[in-house]
Design an enzyme around this catalytic site. Structure first.
Site, PDB file in Angstrom:
ATOM      1  N   CYS A  45       0.841  -1.201   0.000  1.00 22.52           N
ATOM      2  CA  CYS A  45       0.000   0.000   0.000  1.00 22.52           C
ATOM      3  C   CYS A  45       0.873   1.248   0.000  1.00 22.52           C
ATOM      4  O   CYS A  45       0.749   2.122   0.861  1.00 22.52           O
ATOM      5  CB  CYS A  45      -0.956   0.003   1.196  1.00 22.52           C
ATOM      6  SG  CYS A  45      -2.303   1.210   1.057  1.00 22.52           S
ATOM      7  N   GLY A  46       1.785   1.304  -0.982  1.00 19.17           N
ATOM      8  CA  GLY A  46       2.555   2.518  -1.208  1.00 19.17           C
ATOM      9  C   GLY A  46       1.792   3.441  -2.144  1.00 19.17           C
ATOM     10  O   GLY A  46       0.563   3.381  -2.227  1.00 19.17           O
ATOM     11  N   GLN A  48       1.631   3.612  -5.566  1.00 22.87           N
ATOM     12  CA  GLN A  48       0.875   2.919  -6.603  1.00 22.87           C
ATOM     13  C   GLN A  48      -0.220   2.059  -5.987  1.00 22.87           C
ATOM     14  O   GLN A  48      -1.360   2.039  -6.469  1.00 22.87           O
ATOM     15  CB  GLN A  48       1.805   2.059  -7.462  1.00 22.87           C
ATOM     16  CG  GLN A  48       2.618   2.821  -8.482  1.00 22.87           C
ATOM     17  CD  GLN A  48       1.795   3.377  -9.633  1.00 22.87           C
ATOM     18  OE1 GLN A  48       0.659   2.995  -9.857  1.00 22.87           O
ATOM     19  NE2 GLN A  48       2.385   4.310 -10.367  1.00 22.87           N
ATOM     20  N   ARG A  68       1.850  -7.944   5.302  1.00 20.93           N
ATOM     21  CA  ARG A  68       2.524  -8.883   6.195  1.00 20.93           C
ATOM     22  C   ARG A  68       1.967  -8.738   7.612  1.00 20.93           C
ATOM     23  O   ARG A  68       1.586  -7.641   8.025  1.00 20.93           O
ATOM     24  CB  ARG A  68       4.030  -8.637   6.179  1.00 20.93           C
ATOM     25  CG  ARG A  68       4.707  -9.046   4.872  1.00 20.93           C
ATOM     26  CD  ARG A  68       6.193  -8.788   4.917  1.00 20.93           C
ATOM     27  NE  ARG A  68       6.474  -7.361   5.061  1.00 20.93           N
ATOM     28  CZ  ARG A  68       7.674  -6.864   5.353  1.00 20.93           C
ATOM     29  NH1 ARG A  68       8.694  -7.673   5.566  1.00 20.93           N
ATOM     30  NH2 ARG A  68       7.845  -5.564   5.448  1.00 20.93           N
ATOM     31  N   HIS A 132       5.043  -3.515 -12.867  1.00 16.57           N
ATOM     32  CA  HIS A 132       6.391  -3.464 -13.439  1.00 16.57           C
ATOM     33  C   HIS A 132       6.876  -4.898 -13.520  1.00 16.57           C
ATOM     34  O   HIS A 132       6.724  -5.663 -12.566  1.00 16.57           O
ATOM     35  CB  HIS A 132       7.317  -2.622 -12.568  1.00 16.57           C
ATOM     36  CG  HIS A 132       8.717  -2.480 -13.098  1.00 16.57           C
ATOM     37  ND1 HIS A 132       8.983  -2.228 -14.430  1.00 16.57           N
ATOM     38  CD2 HIS A 132       9.924  -2.557 -12.484  1.00 16.57           C
ATOM     39  CE1 HIS A 132      10.299  -2.139 -14.602  1.00 16.57           C
ATOM     40  NE2 HIS A 132      10.885  -2.345 -13.441  1.00 16.57           N
ATOM     41  N   GLU A 221      14.317   5.599 -17.221  1.00 19.84           N
ATOM     42  CA  GLU A 221      14.540   6.150 -15.888  1.00 19.84           C
ATOM     43  C   GLU A 221      16.023   6.352 -15.597  1.00 19.84           C
ATOM     44  O   GLU A 221      16.394   7.303 -14.906  1.00 19.84           O
ATOM     45  CB  GLU A 221      13.888   5.265 -14.824  1.00 19.84           C
ATOM     46  CG  GLU A 221      14.441   3.873 -14.703  1.00 19.84           C
ATOM     47  CD  GLU A 221      13.546   2.934 -13.895  1.00 19.84           C
ATOM     48  OE1 GLU A 221      12.363   3.280 -13.699  1.00 19.84           O
ATOM     49  OE2 GLU A 221      14.018   1.861 -13.478  1.00 19.84           O
ATOM     50  N   GLU A 393       7.135  10.988 -19.673  1.00 20.77           N
ATOM     51  CA  GLU A 393       7.246  10.961 -18.208  1.00 20.77           C
ATOM     52  C   GLU A 393       8.120  12.075 -17.651  1.00 20.77           C
ATOM     53  O   GLU A 393       8.101  12.335 -16.447  1.00 20.77           O
ATOM     54  CB  GLU A 393       7.779   9.601 -17.750  1.00 20.77           C
ATOM     55  CG  GLU A 393       6.775   8.474 -17.862  1.00 20.77           C
ATOM     56  CD  GLU A 393       7.152   7.291 -16.992  1.00 20.77           C
ATOM     57  OE1 GLU A 393       7.135   7.435 -15.760  1.00 20.77           O
ATOM     58  OE2 GLU A 393       7.476   6.230 -17.550  1.00 20.77           O
ATOM     59  N   SER A 414      11.267   4.548  -7.855  1.00 26.48           N
ATOM     60  CA  SER A 414      11.568   3.263  -7.226  1.00 26.48           C
ATOM     61  C   SER A 414      13.045   3.165  -6.875  1.00 26.48           C
ATOM     62  O   SER A 414      13.882   3.909  -7.401  1.00 26.48           O
ATOM     63  CB  SER A 414      11.201   2.126  -8.179  1.00 26.48           C
ATOM     64  OG  SER A 414      12.046   2.146  -9.317  1.00 26.48           O
TER      65      SER A 414
END
EC number: 1.1.1.86
Length: 492
Positions: A45-46, A48, A68, A132, A221, A393, A414
């Site tokens: 639950c970051g 994204q 977890r 990804h 990136e 981007e 990331s």
């Protein structure tokens, strides 16, 4: 596990690298129906994870979060984010067995452990989703043959995925089905429904492959999106201060310059960005960009080669095993750089000044975007994919620098992108410092270009060359699907 790409023969590699098709809006007429009434469980639950989940719930899907057990017991950030937004939260054992679609949105370095933990709990015939493909392509994770493996990759940070959805729009998105894991032929329907649920179908969707997404994403990136912005920030600030500029003003010119310049890039490509310059400045920026491309072409090619061979991933995963020794060292060094420590500037810099006194910044953007695009296309990546991973981007990443300089950029991207960024910048900074920055002329950076006569024929040829570059051709078409894009620049 071994690198999946390297297990393919050359024909298979080229076929997957070159897979890219812009999908018609009519192909999404069924919307989210393929997932309606199904149980979607997101792991992680970051940025994204949260924002895709919010969009999917608002699109009528049943979404829960599997975390977890220790994250739940200790009420970590992921747990608080999910519960504060009213989602059902449970541990893997409680939620994974009932899921029809498990979406893994954890950081890349956690994927192998997460997928190894959830696979045995997944019910027969379930689907596994990624945003990804690093775990599949570079790590070579083996997935149970009864599980369908799909990808929906928004070409945007998670916060923008949410904001564009709330505006009734979306962000351009790549979707793919792993050819080794589509036992019932349902993968494309699942991926399309997921993309519709996040709003991606409103902004344009490319049918791609896991391989094409990973290789192009890593290249973009590492070079133009993060590496070039970091390189340019460090070098241009250093140059301005050495030339006697107020450190605070110099910091603001760089911090907000990237964002302001790339806003023009977003709206009208390299053509519009260059048109914001005076005619003498445009000619000078074109010349500087050509010099930069000549100097940096071997470095861009090396990054592409290392990405294709797997050497980059192998080196980064070795650093993971060493508790991110290199990554953390490079992060600390960036934090101590002069640009990061520049004092705040309270005055206002008007929008045109960023162009008039940032000719070098414009040249760096032009050179980096074109080089990244050209290098990817020459390696077998289709032009549309290369466009999204280079020009499209860039304004979004520049916006992170405007918020809190390089620190914010490296927090938002990331760990994989951050590691590649440092690799590039660590090579590019000394290369350009010694072979390019010392050749700059008055008016290239920090001061307006002196007035001078313009050769009409030279200007005509430069304008034609800018407009006829292949990235401008594909960009004009793709931007036609994004006419509702909001303006993101906050410079002032």
């Amino acid at each position: 596990m071994s690198n999946y790409f390297n297990t393919l023969n050359l024909r298979q590699q080229l076929a997957q690298l070159g897979k890219c098709r812009f999908m018609a809006r009519t192909e999404f007429a069924d919307g989210v129906n393929a997932l309606r009434g199904k149980k979607v469980v997101i792991v992680g639950c970051g940025a994204q994870g949260l924002n895709q989940g919010l969009n999917m719930r608002d699109s009528g899907l049943d979404v829960a979060y599997a975390l977890r057990a220790e994250a739940i017991a200790e009420r970590r950030d992921s747990y608080r984010r999910a519960t504060e937004h009213g989602f059902c939260v449970g541990d893997y054992q409680a939620l994974i067995p009932q899921a029809d679609l498990v979406i893994n949105l954890t950081p890349d370095k956690q994927h192998a452990a997460v997928v190894s933990a959830v696979q045995p709990l997944m019910k027969p015939g379930a689907a596994l989703g990624y945003s990804h493909g690093f775990n599949i392509v570079e790590v070579g994770q083996q997935i149970r043959p009864d599980i369908t493996v799909v990808m929906v990759a928004p070409k945007c940070p998670g916060t923008e995925v949410r904001e564009e959805y709330k505006r009734g729009f979306g962000v351009p998105t790549l979707i793919a089905v792993h050819p080794e894991n589509d036992p019932r032929g349902a993968g494309m329907a699942i991926a399309k429904a997921w993309a519709s649920a996040t709003g991606g179908d409103r902004a344009g969707v490319l049918e791609s492959s896991f391989v094409a997404e990973v290789k192009s994403d890593l290249m973009g990136e590492q070079t133009i999106l993060c590496g070039m912005l970091q390189t340019g920030s460090l070098l241009c600030y250093e140059r301005l201060v050495a030339e006697g500029a107020d450190p605070a003003w110099a910091g603001k010119l760089i911090q907000f310059g990237w964002e302001t310049i790339t806003e023009a890039l977003k709206q009208g490509g390299i053509t519009l960005m260059m048109d914001r310059l005076s005619n003498p400045a445009k000619l000078r920026a074109y010349t500087l960009a050509g010099q930069l491309k000549t100097l940096m072409a071997p470095l861009f090619a090396k990054h592409m080669d290392d990405i294709l061979s797997g050497a980059f991933s192998q080196g980064m995963m070795a650093d993971w095993a060493a508790d991110d020794a290199h990554l953390l060292t490079w992060r600390a060094e960036t934090g101590e750089s002069a640009f990061e420590k520049a004092p705040p500037f309270e005055g206002k810099i008007d929008e045109q000044t960023y162009f008039d006194r940032g000719v070098l910044l414009v040249a760096m953007v032009k050179a980096g975007v074109e080089l990244a695009f050209e290098t990817m296309v020459a390696s077998g990546i289709v032009a549309e994919s290369a466009y999204y991973e280079s020009l499209h981007e860039l304004p979004l990443i520049a916006n992170t620098i405007a918020r809190r300089r390089l620190y914010e950029m490296n927090v938002v991207i990331s760990d994989t992108a951050e590691y590649g960024n440092y690799l590039f910048a660590n090579a590019a900074v000394p290369l350009l410092r010694q072979g390019f920055m010392e050749t700059l002329q008055p008016g290239d950076l920090g001061q307006p270009l002196p007035a001078e006569a313009v050769d009409n024929a030279a200007l005509r040829e430069v304008n034609q060359a800018i407009r006829q570059h292949p990235i401008e051709t594909v960009g004009e078409r793709l931007r036609g699907y994004m006419t509702d894009m909001k303006r993101v620049a906050v410079a002032g």
